[in-house]
Design a protein around this motif. Sequence first.
Motif, PDB file in Angstrom:
ATOM      1  N   MET A 167       0.839  -1.210   0.000  1.00  0.00           N
ATOM      2  CA  MET A 167       0.000   0.000   0.000  1.00  0.00           C
ATOM      3  C   MET A 167       0.867   1.249   0.000  1.00  0.00           C
ATOM      4  N   GLY A 169      -3.108   3.123  11.388  1.00  0.00           N
ATOM      5  CA  GLY A 169      -4.340   2.357  11.534  1.00  0.00           C
ATOM      6  C   GLY A 169      -4.381   1.535  12.802  1.00  0.00           C
ATOM      7  N   THR A 170      -3.243   1.002  13.213  1.00  0.00           N
ATOM      8  CA  THR A 170      -3.231   0.174  14.417  1.00  0.00           C
ATOM      9  C   THR A 170      -3.619   1.028  15.622  1.00  0.00           C
ATOM     10  N   ASN A 208      -7.316   1.988  15.499  1.00  0.00           N
ATOM     11  CA  ASN A 208      -8.235   0.898  15.848  1.00  0.00           C
ATOM     12  C   ASN A 208      -8.198   0.607  17.345  1.00  0.00           C
ATOM     13  N   HIS A 229      -7.879  -7.004   9.770  1.00  0.00           N
ATOM     14  CA  HIS A 229      -6.422  -6.832   9.867  1.00  0.00           C
ATOM     15  C   HIS A 229      -5.921  -7.453  11.174  1.00  0.00           C
ATOM     16  N   CYS A 258      -4.164  -6.398  13.391  1.00  0.00           N
ATOM     17  CA  CYS A 258      -4.033  -5.507  14.553  1.00  0.00           C
ATOM     18  C   CYS A 258      -5.189  -5.692  15.546  1.00  0.00           C
ATOM     19  N   VAL A 310     -14.995  -3.728   7.906  1.00  0.00           N
ATOM     20  CA  VAL A 310     -13.745  -3.300   7.282  1.00  0.00           C
ATOM     21  C   VAL A 310     -14.055  -2.651   5.933  1.00  0.00           C
ATOM     22  N   PRO A 327     -10.282  -4.229   3.187  1.00  0.00           N
ATOM     23  CA  PRO A 327      -9.342  -5.120   3.877  1.00  0.00           C
ATOM     24  C   PRO A 327      -7.990  -5.174   3.169  1.00  0.00           C
ATOM     25  N   THR A 328      -6.970  -5.455   3.949  1.00  0.00           N
ATOM     26  CA  THR A 328      -5.582  -5.420   3.490  1.00  0.00           C
ATOM     27  C   THR A 328      -5.339  -6.313   2.273  1.00  0.00           C
ATOM     28  N   ASP A 330     -13.236  -0.019  10.143  1.00  0.00           N
ATOM     29  CA  ASP A 330     -11.795   0.074   9.924  1.00  0.00           C
ATOM     30  C   ASP A 330     -11.590   0.451   8.460  1.00  0.00           C
ATOM     31  N   TYR A 339      -7.479   1.486   5.278  1.00  0.00           N
ATOM     32  CA  TYR A 339      -7.080   1.478   3.879  1.00  0.00           C
ATOM     33  C   TYR A 339      -8.111   2.182   2.994  1.00  0.00           C
ATOM     34  N   HIS A 342      -1.811   8.078   5.563  1.00  0.00           N
ATOM     35  CA  HIS A 342      -0.556   7.573   4.987  1.00  0.00           C
ATOM     36  C   HIS A 342      -0.764   6.347   4.084  1.00  0.00           C
TER      37      HIS A 342
HETATM   38  C1  LIG Z   1      -7.492  -2.575   6.976  1.00  0.00           C
HETATM   39  C2  LIG Z   1      -6.287  -2.202   7.793  1.00  0.00           C
HETATM   40  N1  LIG Z   1      -6.442  -1.876   9.078  1.00  0.00           N
HETATM   41  C3  LIG Z   1      -5.397  -1.505   9.854  1.00  0.00           C
HETATM   42  C4  LIG Z   1      -4.119  -1.464   9.352  1.00  0.00           C
HETATM   43  C5  LIG Z   1      -2.968  -1.066  10.237  1.00  0.00           C
HETATM   44  O1  LIG Z   1      -2.472   0.169   9.820  1.00  0.00           O
HETATM   45  P1  LIG Z   1      -1.014   0.690  10.248  1.00  0.00           P
HETATM   46  O2  LIG Z   1      -0.035  -0.218   9.572  1.00  0.00           O
HETATM   47  O3  LIG Z   1      -0.987   2.089   9.756  1.00  0.00           O
HETATM   48  O4  LIG Z   1      -0.918   0.598  11.723  1.00  0.00           O
HETATM   49  C6  LIG Z   1      -3.909  -1.817   8.013  1.00  0.00           C
HETATM   50  C7  LIG Z   1      -2.556  -1.816   7.437  1.00  0.00           C
HETATM   51  O5  LIG Z   1      -2.302  -2.230   6.356  1.00  0.00           O
HETATM   52  C8  LIG Z   1      -5.018  -2.182   7.216  1.00  0.00           C
HETATM   53  O6  LIG Z   1      -4.881  -2.515   5.926  1.00  0.00           O
END
Ligand SMILES: Cc1ncc(COP(=O)(O)O)c(C=O)c1O
Length: 651
Positions: free
Chosen positions: A90, A150-151, A154, A260, A262, A313, A316-317, A348, A351, A409
């Motif tokens: 990403m 994101g972590t 969340n 994710h 996290c 979500v 999703p990643t 969430d 992304y 970011h």
């Molecule tokens: C859907 C989703 N949530 C949370 C995160 C965590 O974000 P970060 O890496 O900025 O902490 C990501 C990271 O790729 C993500 O794709």
Amino acid sequence: MTDELGMMSAWFAGPKAENAPWFAAWLGRIAEDYAAWRRNYFPEDGVVVDSTLRRRNEPFLDAFEDRLLELLARLKGDVPFHSPRYAAHMLAEQTLPGIAGYFAAMLYNPNNVTSEVAPVTVKLELEAGRLLSRMIGYADDSWAHLCSGGTAANIEALWAARCVKYLPFVVRDVRRALGLIDLAPRQADAELLGCSPRRAMEDYAALWRQIRDSADRDALVLNAREAMNASPFNVAERGMASIAATLGSAPVVLVPESHHYCFEKTLDLLGLGRQALVSVAVDADFRMRVDVLERAIDSIEKSGRHVLAVVAVVGPTEEGSVDPVDQIAALRDAREAAGCSSFWLHADGAYGGYLRTITIPTRRGLGEPAAVVKIDGQVRAIDIVLPEHGECAALECMNRCDSVTIDPHKLGYIPYPAGAICFRSNLVKPLMRQVAPYLGDPPGDPDAERASESIGLYVLEGSKPGASAAAVWLSHSLIPLDSSGHGTLMRENIRSAAELHALLESYPSLVERSLGVRAICLCPPGSNIVCYAFRPQLSASLEEINRLNRAVYERFNLRPGERVYEQSFFVSRTSLSARQYSIGTVGPFLNRLGVSARDYERHGVFLLRSVLMNPWYSYAKRRGRYFLSELVEELYAGAARALPGTAGAAW
Ligand SMILES: Cc1ncc(COP(=O)(O)O)c(C=O)c1O
């Protein structure tokens, strides 16, 4: 190339730093302007590092030059995110306003933990938060701030959800201790536990209004604070284990299978434990199944546990799909109307939150379901599959969530670190309030806290870069968060992903010759991420298929010691495992890949992954370069070379 792409070519440096001349001049001007600011602060103070001292600094300047040149040389080993050849994680270019904002504010080094050391950038952060909140569709009484990513966002969202969940009990305890009339007398514990987050916060605000309006206000405030701290349901004071024991019920957080990682971390940190995370099956497009969610809520409650939050979500990643936020919010409304339990709804959108821009002010669609490609030297149009079904309705309903994570970011194209957490109601602020004597006065009236212009006292993190706030503010105030601005970029990304998906799937029929391999995509892209695996045309075991794709991944990634200039394209990797995705979810993909359920459960599937964020694919086509077609040609050639029995086989 359509005019829709508008000014986008000025937003970024360009693959060959085409915009560097004017932008570099601006970086120089920013540095000069900063030096002038220093000089003009009490100019009569005079210089300290005088010319004699400066002359003596020559050895240091020489060493500085050598070391800096070494750093610049070492950075050439970094990954070329700006290039259309990068279709992996990403990451892409950052916007020039984002870089300029960051660079300018970084020189002043503000710390947004308090406006005492960041009077300008705290305001910018609040303004940036308002821009993001408006993009989601939140009203003016919302609250948003930036964080490291994101972590962190969340974690903060579920921290707030945890606090609000048990708030009705705290309010009841305070009312009883103060002898105030209970607005909702004799409510059973089950009813309090199922209270909607909005109602819980409103009741809390009403309690404080009642205290404020009473004759002996000062005494009541003190007693109320004492009663809050003494309540066995004050989760911040008592901890999760104590509350679960008092209630005789453990909390659960529901997430889609595509969540994710996290969230496991978050539940561990919040004291709920990873086992409190319950995965809800997703459909063939990797969107949360609301029927399964509904059944899961009922079965959790039957088992004596309670739902603390549901997480949807948005992007999703791995798959980039968008959970049906609209349907989840409707399910919550229906439950509340029927007198059933409510829940905190968090999106969430770390992304995919910015995908919302495509629908502002109104949906503009994604254009024709066709793309121009160049295969074997021949330019032609192919059909592509665009994700129009349901995504827009879900994006437009993000404002019905209690909290939304969005990462500038990621799809905001802002330099690291820049995450954001947005809350639908600023009533969470007094609830999250910390006591830090060196940052501010003791907690005040909740209404005053809601209106407060400070940030640090209400958030998870401590010191935080004001430079990020300047970056987000400058970029988003120049490139509007709507379909004429940022949405143009989002549409391009989705179209690029749809093109890559179509190319991967149809390449063998486009070249009309046997290639020995074919690519199978996990699903059509829900936004701008494509996951795929190559399989030999003859049957192969899952272990062989995994080895084949691992070999392709290694070919399309930098190996230790390898020079970046030797790497023609980049893709990333991920894997599907039975721990995360049930057979029911990935069955159709496994069938196409020729893999049995038993083998999947034992080995999992290694996947190649491409995130399409590069803004230049359409521009490059105008100049005769079809980077995605080239990528697919190279991927197929790489996979064919990695087949067992071929000279280049990696096994
Ligand atoms: C859907 C989703 N949530 C949370 C995160 C965590 O974000 P970060 O890496 O900025 O902490 C990501 C990271 O790729 C993500 O794709």
